[in-house]
Design a protein around this motif. Structure first.
Motif, PDB file in Angstrom:
ATOM      1  N   GLU A 167       0.822  -1.210   0.000  1.00 59.13           N
ATOM      2  CA  GLU A 167       0.000   0.000   0.000  1.00 59.13           C
ATOM      3  C   GLU A 167       0.863   1.269   0.000  1.00 59.13           C
ATOM      4  O   GLU A 167       1.960   1.295   0.563  1.00 59.13           O
ATOM      5  N   GLU A 168       0.334   2.308  -0.640  1.00 57.49           N
ATOM      6  CA  GLU A 168       0.977   3.626  -0.559  1.00 57.49           C
ATOM      7  C   GLU A 168       0.625   4.257   0.787  1.00 57.49           C
ATOM      8  O   GLU A 168      -0.467   4.053   1.320  1.00 57.49           O
ATOM      9  N   GLU A 169       1.546   5.056   1.314  1.00 59.89           N
ATOM     10  CA  GLU A 169       1.277   5.708   2.587  1.00 59.89           C
ATOM     11  C   GLU A 169       0.173   6.764   2.425  1.00 59.89           C
ATOM     12  O   GLU A 169       0.100   7.448   1.405  1.00 59.89           O
ATOM     13  N   ASP A 170      -0.673   6.852   3.416  1.00 61.45           N
ATOM     14  CA  ASP A 170      -1.727   7.864   3.447  1.00 61.45           C
ATOM     15  C   ASP A 170      -1.085   9.229   3.722  1.00 61.45           C
ATOM     16  O   ASP A 170      -0.456   9.436   4.761  1.00 61.45           O
ATOM     17  N   GLU A 171      -1.242  10.157   2.800  1.00 60.25           N
ATOM     18  CA  GLU A 171      -0.570  11.456   2.908  1.00 60.25           C
ATOM     19  C   GLU A 171      -1.027  12.242   4.134  1.00 60.25           C
ATOM     20  O   GLU A 171      -0.240  12.969   4.743  1.00 60.25           O
ATOM     21  N   HIS A 172      -2.291  12.119   4.488  1.00 55.97           N
ATOM     22  CA  HIS A 172      -2.773  12.872   5.645  1.00 55.97           C
ATOM     23  C   HIS A 172      -2.169  12.330   6.943  1.00 55.97           C
ATOM     24  O   HIS A 172      -1.835  13.107   7.849  1.00 55.97           O
ATOM     25  N   VAL A 173      -2.001  11.023   7.021  1.00 57.17           N
ATOM     26  CA  VAL A 173      -1.345  10.430   8.190  1.00 57.17           C
ATOM     27  C   VAL A 173       0.094  10.929   8.302  1.00 57.17           C
ATOM     28  O   VAL A 173       0.562  11.315   9.381  1.00 57.17           O
ATOM     29  N   LEU A 174       0.798  10.939   7.179  1.00 50.56           N
ATOM     30  CA  LEU A 174       2.173  11.441   7.180  1.00 50.56           C
ATOM     31  C   LEU A 174       2.217  12.902   7.620  1.00 50.56           C
ATOM     32  O   LEU A 174       3.112  13.307   8.374  1.00 50.56           O
ATOM     33  N   GLN A 175       1.255  13.676   7.174  1.00 57.30           N
ATOM     34  CA  GLN A 175       1.205  15.091   7.531  1.00 57.30           C
ATOM     35  C   GLN A 175       0.935  15.276   9.026  1.00 57.30           C
ATOM     36  O   GLN A 175       1.544  16.138   9.674  1.00 57.30           O
TER      37      GLN A 175
END
Length: 523
Positions: free
Chosen positions: A290-298
């Motif tokens: 899976e690709e990382e969730d951008e909002h989680v990374l943010q």
């Protein structure tokens, strides 16, 4: 007749993993909530009937969570920010939730947009569940009613710093589950009852044979076998990957570090105005692709940036070689890293005898230029130190417990006893000692392997008292070391070992990689 499917998602033993990396090397790894988020959000969006749960041990375990507690505690907990975004319905209290003390876990609970469940962790003063809710009722369209009961392994006092659990009572998890399941069935009358238990299985799921000592740490098998009224048992703690059915109870355990998400699909049909379960399925969903969730990374980016800066700070130097190339060899013949950790423990509390472990096989030792990253990648637990008084007999028994780590394989070579690697790796339960001399003879039977046990040139007196410095987990008897439990504590330090190791470098600047060969393993 109408039919619906209720989907249950479970994470467990995430241990502070948001970003898909190994903090010791910063190499990418197929794990973490940032990857799990993609699956969780997709399934949530596709299903009207869904419950998302965490089984415990989520707020501790990586340098990110350690750095947050030590340096950014006035900010919101990054793990809770992510869990709120992922719309968890509830979380269960795990044993590692207590590692940073009650104020940290209470702060996490207060920041959560969902309840933390544990029916058997009680407030001593009131006898009521300390964290508020023992269970959660979630109601859906068409009148479907689900009950979620949380319980936690009651073995926590055997591991945890007493100050971190002051005022708490840990009721037997089996007894609590049995009582609450009966009460929930009687008064709430749910269509489905889910128990989320931060604990694992004490028996082989196929044969029923015991797989560990009868300590009560894990009671999942007994819960399924003896408690009526449970439809789904979500488990954790053992870091295993399990699906299936036991005595009609659907079981799940999704590994650790967010490598998998447990998924249960419960199909129900409505007959005569009542929902009845007609099918139960479970599976584990790997997050690696899976690709990382951008909002989680943010959400976690600021915490991660500060953590990375802290990890890369040089704090000292090694003269000689303190790196590890073979973890088995490092446990068979004294290694400079192990001797160094023992020396730091002895220096910190002024004691002549110490014991410690090489916690896992991923430890690479310390390079020439030492950073905080090197420290935390080798010493992975937030342990503190205690000095306890033990007898020579206790010392001998503890050494025999450690000596059971080894066995001879079919070729007559020294190998690791499977009891220390299956079903869960427990390399951290093999201790190596400094300040005494001893020999482990693997050719002897378990329980009779320690030879030539000496202290200051004299045989250890079985009736004499000795002071030993060791981490708080071991001092409480953790790892099947009952000879240490309830022994007098003469001194202690509330500074984490990672800080003590770092402080030693800051004071001495350069540390020599040495071994004095005070113990050996022979066959």
């Amino acid at each position: 007749m109408s039919q619906i499917t209720l989907t249950i998602l479970e994470t467990s033993d995430v241990h502070g993993c948001i970003f898909p990396i190994n903090y010791g090397t910063n190499e990418l790894q197929p794990l973490g909530l940032s990857k799990a988020a993609a699956i969780i959000k997709k399934i949530q969006q596709e299903n009207e009937y869904i419950i998302t749960l965490d089984n415990g041990d989520i707020i501790q375990g990586t340098p990110l969570t350690y750095h947050y507690v030590k340096y950014l505690a006035e900010e919101s907990n990054p793990m809770i920010k992510v869990m709120n975004y992922l719309q968890y319905d509830a979380a269960t209290i795990g044993n590692h939730e207590f590692n940073y003390g009650l104020p940290v876990i209470q702060g996490a609970v207060n920041q959560s947009g969902f309840p933390w469940l544990s029916a058997n962790i009680l407030d001593k003063s009131t006898g009521r569940p300390y964290f508020g809710k023992p269970y959660l009722i979630k109601e859906f369209p068409n009148g479907l009613k689900a009950a979620i009961l949380g319980v936690t392994t009651h073995y926590i006092p055997n591991w945890e710093n007493p100050e971190h659990i002051k005022g708490l009572e840990f009721q037997d998890a089996f007894d609590a589950a049995r009582n609450w399941v009966s009460s929930i069935r009687k008064y709430e009358k749910p269509d489905i009852l889910i128990v989320t238990y931060h604990g694992g299985f004490e028996r082989n799921l196929e044969t029923g044979e015991s797989t560990e000592p009868h300590t009560g740490e894990n009671q999942g098998y007994r819960i399924c076998a003896e408690i009526e009224g449970i439809d789904v048992l979500l488990t954790g703690h053992q870091h295993r990957q399990l699906t299936g059915t036991l005595n009609g109870v659907l079981i799940l355990q999704p590994g650790f570090n967010g490598q998998f998400i447990g998924k249960a699909d419960i199909t129900l049909e409505k007959s005569n105005g009542k929902w009845e379960i007609v099918r139960k399925d479970s599976e584990l969903l790997p997050v690696g692709s899976e690709e990382e969730d951008e909002h989680v990374l943010q959400l976690a980016n600021t915490y991660e940036t500060r953590t990375q800066e802290w990890l890369d700070q040089p704090i000292g130097f090694i003269e000689g070689d303190m790196t590890i190339t073979d973890p088995l060899e490092a446990r068979m013949e004294e290694h400079p890293l192990v001797e160094f950790i023992n020396k730091v423990q002895m220096d910190a509390l002024g004691v002549k005898i110490s014991c410690t472990a090489l916690f896992n096989n991923a430890a690479k030792g310390l390079p020439h230029i030492v950073t905080m990253r090197d420290i935390v990648s080798n010493y992975v637990y937030p342990n503190t130190l205690n000095v306890i008084e033990i007898s020579g007999k206790d010392m001998k028994e503890a050494l025999e417990r450690s000596a059971s780590y080894f066995q001879l394989n079919d070729e007559g070579e020294i190998a690791v006893n499977p009891a220390f690697s299956k079903p869960k790796p427990q390399h951290y339960n093999y201790d190596m000692w400094e300040g005494i001399e001893y020999c482990i003879n693997i050719s002897n039977d378990i329980g009779s392997r320690i030879e030539n046990l000496m202290f200051e040139g004299m045989p250890v007196d079985m009736d004499e008292t000795y002071e030993v410095v060791l981490n708080n987990y071991r001092a409480g008897g953790g790892g099947e070391y009952p000879m240490f439990k309830n022994r007098p504590i003469t001194r202690s330090s509330q500074i984490d070992m990672t800080e003590l190791l770092a402080n030693y470098f800051l004071k001495h600047k350069t540390v020599k990689a040495t071994v004095n060969h005070n113990w050996k393993v022979v066959k």
